[in-house]
Design a protein around this motif. Structure first.
Motif, PDB file in Angstrom:
ATOM      1  N   UNK A 189      35.500   3.619  84.690  1.00  0.00           N
ATOM      2  CA  UNK A 189      34.682   4.085  83.793  1.00  0.00           C
ATOM      3  C   UNK A 189      33.544   3.468  82.574  1.00  0.00           C
ATOM      4  N   UNK A 190      32.199   4.135  82.477  1.00  0.00           N
ATOM      5  CA  UNK A 190      31.587   3.725  81.562  1.00  0.00           C
ATOM      6  C   UNK A 190      31.712   3.951  80.744  1.00  0.00           C
ATOM      7  N   UNK A 191      32.193   5.201  80.238  1.00  0.00           N
ATOM      8  CA  UNK A 191      32.953   5.957  78.980  1.00  0.00           C
ATOM      9  C   UNK A 191      33.843   4.920  78.296  1.00  0.00           C
ATOM     10  N   UNK A 192      34.601   4.221  79.414  1.00  0.00           N
ATOM     11  CA  UNK A 192      35.486   2.904  78.732  1.00  0.00           C
ATOM     12  C   UNK A 192      34.499   1.563  77.322  1.00  0.00           C
ATOM     13  N   UNK A 193      33.602   2.231  77.808  1.00  0.00           N
ATOM     14  CA  UNK A 193      32.784   0.349  77.669  1.00  0.00           C
ATOM     15  C   UNK A 193      31.425   1.409  76.796  1.00  0.00           C
ATOM     16  N   UNK A 194      31.441   2.868  76.639  1.00  0.00           N
ATOM     17  CA  UNK A 194      30.258   3.146  75.601  1.00  0.00           C
ATOM     18  C   UNK A 194      29.527   3.637  75.843  1.00  0.00           C
ATOM     19  N   UNK A 195      28.871   3.129  77.333  1.00  0.00           N
ATOM     20  CA  UNK A 195      28.135   3.709  77.804  1.00  0.00           C
ATOM     21  C   UNK A 195      27.680   6.066  78.513  1.00  0.00           C
ATOM     22  N   UNK A 196      26.814   5.653  77.435  1.00  0.00           N
ATOM     23  CA  UNK A 196      27.168   7.119  78.002  1.00  0.00           C
ATOM     24  C   UNK A 196      25.508   7.814  78.002  1.00  0.00           C
ATOM     25  N   UNK A 197      25.321   8.889  77.566  1.00  0.00           N
ATOM     26  CA  UNK A 197      23.712   9.844  77.464  1.00  0.00           C
ATOM     27  C   UNK A 197      23.646  10.606  78.640  1.00  0.00           C
ATOM     28  N   UNK A 198      22.768  11.786  78.424  1.00  0.00           N
ATOM     29  CA  UNK A 198      22.911  12.691  78.731  1.00  0.00           C
ATOM     30  C   UNK A 198      22.853  12.456  80.788  1.00  0.00           C
ATOM     31  N   UNK A 199      22.329  11.265  80.895  1.00  0.00           N
ATOM     32  CA  UNK A 199      22.284  11.769  82.335  1.00  0.00           C
ATOM     33  C   UNK A 199      23.703  11.026  83.247  1.00  0.00           C
ATOM     34  N   UNK A 200      24.863  10.052  82.275  1.00  0.00           N
ATOM     35  CA  UNK A 200      25.504   9.450  82.818  1.00  0.00           C
ATOM     36  C   UNK A 200      26.899  10.879  82.968  1.00  0.00           C
ATOM     37  N   UNK A 201      26.377  12.036  81.647  1.00  0.00           N
ATOM     38  CA  UNK A 201      27.703  13.577  82.274  1.00  0.00           C
ATOM     39  C   UNK A 201      26.493  14.030  83.425  1.00  0.00           C
ATOM     40  N   UNK A 202      25.307  13.478  83.999  1.00  0.00           N
ATOM     41  CA  UNK A 202      25.452  14.435  85.254  1.00  0.00           C
ATOM     42  C   UNK A 202      25.197  13.885  86.199  1.00  0.00           C
ATOM     43  N   UNK A 203      25.050  12.367  86.215  1.00  0.00           N
ATOM     44  CA  UNK A 203      25.333  11.815  87.233  1.00  0.00           C
ATOM     45  C   UNK A 203      26.275  11.366  87.529  1.00  0.00           C
ATOM     46  N   UNK A 204      27.062  10.198  86.704  1.00  0.00           N
ATOM     47  CA  UNK A 204      28.025   9.436  87.130  1.00  0.00           C
ATOM     48  C   UNK A 204      28.671   8.756  86.066  1.00  0.00           C
ATOM     49  N   UNK A 205      30.733   8.968  85.725  1.00  0.00           N
ATOM     50  CA  UNK A 205      30.811   8.469  84.629  1.00  0.00           C
ATOM     51  C   UNK A 205      31.599   7.356  85.866  1.00  0.00           C
ATOM     52  N   UNK A 206      32.061   7.007  86.652  1.00  0.00           N
ATOM     53  CA  UNK A 206      32.691   6.671  87.232  1.00  0.00           C
ATOM     54  C   UNK A 206      32.427   5.457  88.409  1.00  0.00           C
ATOM     55  N   UNK A 207      32.436   4.552  88.185  1.00  0.00           N
ATOM     56  CA  UNK A 207      31.445   2.789  88.560  1.00  0.00           C
ATOM     57  C   UNK A 207      32.626   2.805  90.262  1.00  0.00           C
ATOM     58  N   UNK A 208      32.419   2.647  90.905  1.00  0.00           N
ATOM     59  CA  UNK A 208      33.111   1.294  91.721  1.00  0.00           C
ATOM     60  C   UNK A 208      32.592   0.319  91.617  1.00  0.00           C
ATOM     61  N   UNK A 209      33.451  -1.265  91.254  1.00  0.00           N
ATOM     62  CA  UNK A 209      32.872  -1.786  91.196  1.00  0.00           C
ATOM     63  C   UNK A 209      32.964  -3.266  92.461  1.00  0.00           C
ATOM     64  N   UNK A 210      32.435  -3.995  93.150  1.00  0.00           N
ATOM     65  CA  UNK A 210      32.286  -5.217  94.578  1.00  0.00           C
ATOM     66  C   UNK A 210      31.890  -6.156  94.089  1.00  0.00           C
ATOM     67  N   UNK A 211      32.949  -7.421  94.230  1.00  0.00           N
ATOM     68  CA  UNK A 211      32.731  -8.568  94.377  1.00  0.00           C
ATOM     69  C   UNK A 211      32.798  -9.619  95.082  1.00  0.00           C
ATOM     70  N   UNK A 212      31.481 -10.528  95.516  1.00  0.00           N
ATOM     71  CA  UNK A 212      31.773 -11.261  96.295  1.00  0.00           C
ATOM     72  C   UNK A 212      31.562 -12.957  95.699  1.00  0.00           C
ATOM     73  N   UNK A 213      32.111 -13.647  95.387  1.00  0.00           N
ATOM     74  CA  UNK A 213      31.864 -15.185  94.883  1.00  0.00           C
ATOM     75  C   UNK A 213      32.681 -15.742  96.042  1.00  0.00           C
ATOM     76  N   UNK A 214      31.334 -16.800  96.659  1.00  0.00           N
ATOM     77  CA  UNK A 214      31.684 -17.868  98.100  1.00  0.00           C
ATOM     78  C   UNK A 214      31.862 -19.304  96.869  1.00  0.00           C
ATOM     79  N   UNK A 215      33.429 -20.039  97.059  1.00  0.00           N
ATOM     80  CA  UNK A 215      32.188 -20.649  96.387  1.00  0.00           C
ATOM     81  C   UNK A 215      32.365 -22.214  96.377  1.00  0.00           C
ATOM     82  N   UNK A 216      31.822 -23.359  95.952  1.00  0.00           N
ATOM     83  CA  UNK A 216      31.882 -24.790  96.602  1.00  0.00           C
ATOM     84  C   UNK A 216      32.672 -25.852  95.813  1.00  0.00           C
TER      85      UNK A 216
END
Length: 177
Positions: free
Chosen positions: A150-177
């Motif tokens: 949730x963006x609100x959990x990280x203090x990220x807000x604003x008018x557009x966040x209220x209109x667009x999205x607060x929940x963000x899906x995060x995908x991580x891929x790390x190929x290690x050496x």
């Protein structure tokens, strides 16, 4: 003679411990986020630095300005208004794979993992717990995970966040050496 034998055993024991603590790294991990309610908000960072230790310690660090959007204006709003990347330039994760003993780094295969740690974005620290997978191929790990924040959990807000999205899906891929 006895002293030499003890010294040799200590050297072998120390080398065994150092070898067992193998460290994998990458400077090209991918972190992608997609707004849950608005699939047009989609950005990718392919320059995240990550480190994975065989004891389960896991870390990521990335520059927020390295997230790329399809539209330049979205990238500008993201950096200037939402994450304030001049003021808070990095996203950081430090954590631990809690079931690391289930991962066999010497055997090719897919290993489900559980990760607990601390994520810092926009100057705010938040505990994160998520499932992931480590895929071992030819002795090298590739880690993947997907979680929602949730963006609100990280203090990220604003008018557009209220209109667009607060929940963000995060995908991580790390190929290690």
């Amino acid at each position: 003679m006895k002293t030499s034998m003890i010294a040799l055993l200590l050297v072998l024991f120390t080398f065994g411990q150092v070898h067992a603590q193998k460290i994998y790294s990458t400077k090209a991990a991918t972190v992608r986020f997609i707004a849950v309610d608005d699939k047009d908000i989609d950005a990718t960072n392919t320059k995240a630095v990550s480190r994975l230790e065989a004891n389960g310690k896991l870390s990521f660090i990335m520059l927020m300005k390295d997230f790329g959007f399809e539209m330049d204006l979205m990238q500008k709003h993201f950096n200037d208004e939402y994450v304030e990347s001049d003021k808070f330039p990095r996203g950081i994760f430090n954590g631990q794979i809690t079931n690391i003993k289930s991962v066999n780094f010497t055997k090719d295969g897919s290993y489900p993992i559980m990760v607990k740690g601390n994520m810092q974005v926009h100057g705010v620290n938040k505990a994160i717990e998520t499932k992931g997978v480590i895929q071992i191929s030819k002795g090298l790990p590739k880690a993947t995970a997907k979680f929602t924040v949730s963006l609100k959990d990280f203090g990220i807000g604003g008018v557009l966040i209220k209109m667009v999205a607060d929940q963000i899906d995060v995908e991580v891929v790390a190929s290690y050496q």
